[in-house]
Scaffold this active site. Structure first.
Site, short mmCIF file in Angstrom:
data_model
loop_
_atom_site.label_atom_id
_atom_site.label_comp_id
_atom_site.label_asym_id
_atom_site.label_seq_id
_atom_site.Cartn_x
_atom_site.Cartn_y
_atom_site.Cartn_z
N LEU A 1 69.87 3.77 47.89
CA LEU A 1 70.37 3.40 46.57
C LEU A 1 71.86 3.72 46.55
O LEU A 1 72.29 4.72 47.13
CB LEU A 1 69.67 4.17 45.45
CG LEU A 1 68.19 3.92 45.20
CD1 LEU A 1 67.68 4.84 44.09
CD2 LEU A 1 67.92 2.47 44.85
N ASP A 2 72.64 2.89 45.87
CA ASP A 2 74.05 3.19 45.71
C ASP A 2 74.22 4.52 44.99
O ASP A 2 73.36 4.94 44.21
CB ASP A 2 74.74 2.10 44.90
CG ASP A 2 74.78 0.76 45.62
OD1 ASP A 2 74.64 0.75 46.86
OD2 ASP A 2 74.95 -0.27 44.94
N LYS A 3 75.34 5.16 45.23
CA LYS A 3 75.62 6.45 44.61
C LYS A 3 75.46 6.40 43.09
O LYS A 3 74.90 7.31 42.48
CB LYS A 3 77.04 6.90 44.97
CG LYS A 3 77.47 8.22 44.38
CD LYS A 3 78.90 8.57 44.81
CE LYS A 3 79.37 9.87 44.19
NZ LYS A 3 80.77 10.19 44.61
N THR B 1 73.65 4.36 41.27
CA THR B 1 72.34 3.90 40.79
C THR B 1 71.37 5.06 40.70
O THR B 1 71.26 5.87 41.61
CB THR B 1 71.77 2.83 41.75
OG1 THR B 1 72.70 1.76 41.87
CG2 THR B 1 70.44 2.29 41.25
N ARG C 1 74.39 -5.95 42.18
CA ARG C 1 75.73 -5.88 41.58
C ARG C 1 76.56 -7.10 41.95
O ARG C 1 77.26 -7.67 41.09
CB ARG C 1 76.40 -4.59 42.04
CG ARG C 1 75.71 -3.32 41.55
CD ARG C 1 76.13 -2.09 42.36
NE ARG C 1 77.57 -1.89 42.29
CZ ARG C 1 78.23 -1.07 43.10
NH1 ARG C 1 77.59 -0.41 44.06
NH2 ARG C 1 79.53 -0.92 42.98
#
Length: 255
Positions: A53-55, A57, A164
């Site tokens: 997961l992105d930082k 998120t 995104r």
């Protein structure tokens, strides 16, 4: 401590807070806290992340205790056998539902791939459903009011930053996205609601257990700051209805 959503002898799922890296990154050398290390310390055993997961998120993040199990789960993600549901607050009013079918160039960290090779595009699909809309009497851009929507998103592929980038592609970027979004809208949300984060959450994972073959369904209620904004925009009941439709227990976690 990290909130544990699911655990058995082979897998563990946590609710990752926004702003926490999954593991150490060369691009975030200053960071000292990582989900992998925090969970290892909390459980007293090694864990292997099976997806990322992105930082920014928050939400459901799955780990395995053994490398073989992690590899089996990673294969499910790569073969698109895992059904993923995300929630996002976006700028504007998208259609009630739709599919974004738009190939995305490969995005790598600078140390992973030469720039010349990073231009290749991969097929990418994300379906969405609009859960709620609101129009605020606030002039952010050139209009006297500003429109926002709460979306449920179902990425069918797993490209980096896919949701995104896809939402930017259809001109409905995620609020709080400093890379693909709009700074004016991000700042307005931070000032009005006191929450300066990426409004994107991994809400649900549905897959097959890699060991016993059973259906696995892991749901992570929204983080308190995300839920606060959902409630302030009048979407709590609509999210509760969506949760009920999906036969899950709770829609908004209280602070």
């Amino acid at each position: 401590m990290l909130e544990i959503l699911y655990q058995d002898e082979t897998l563990v799922a946590i609710h990752k807070p926004a702003g926490l890296l999954v593991h150490r990154s060369v691009l975030d050398r200053h960071e000292t806290r990582f989900a992998v290390q925090l969970l290892r310390d909390q459980l007293g055993r090694r864990v292997q992340p099976v997806h990322r997961l992105d930082k920014g998120t928050s939400g459901v993040l799955l780990f395995a205790f053994e490398k073989s199990v992690a590899a089996a789960m990673a294969a499910q993600f790569e073969s698109q056998a895992v059904r993923k549901t995300y929630l996002a607050i976006v700028r504007g009013w998208p259609a009630a539902s739709g599919v974004i079918d738009h190939a995305l160039p490969i995005v790598r960290d600078e140390y992973e791939l030469p720039a010349a090779a990073a231009s290749a595009a991969q097929p990418a699909r994300t379906a969405w459903r609009t859960l709620g809309e609101v129009e605020l009497p606030i002039c952010v851009d050139r209009y006297p009011s500003s429109r926002y929507a709460l979306l449920a998103l179902f990425p069918e592929t797993g490209r980096r930053h896919q949701i995104r980038r896809h939402l930017k592609h259809i001109a409905h970027p995620v609020i709080g996205d400093a890379t693909y979004g709009k700074g004016r809208h991000n700042r307005m949300f931070a000032e009005r609601f006191g929450v300066g984060r990426l409004f994107l959450a991994s809400w649900r994972l549905q897959c097959q257990h890699p060991v016993n073959g059973a259906a696995l369904d892991i749901h992570g209620p929204l983080a308190a700051d995300f839920a606060q904004v959902v409630a302030a925009l009048g979407w709590a009941e609509k999210l509760a209805a969506f949760t009920a439709d999906n036969k899950l227990s709770s829609a908004v976690r209280s602070g």
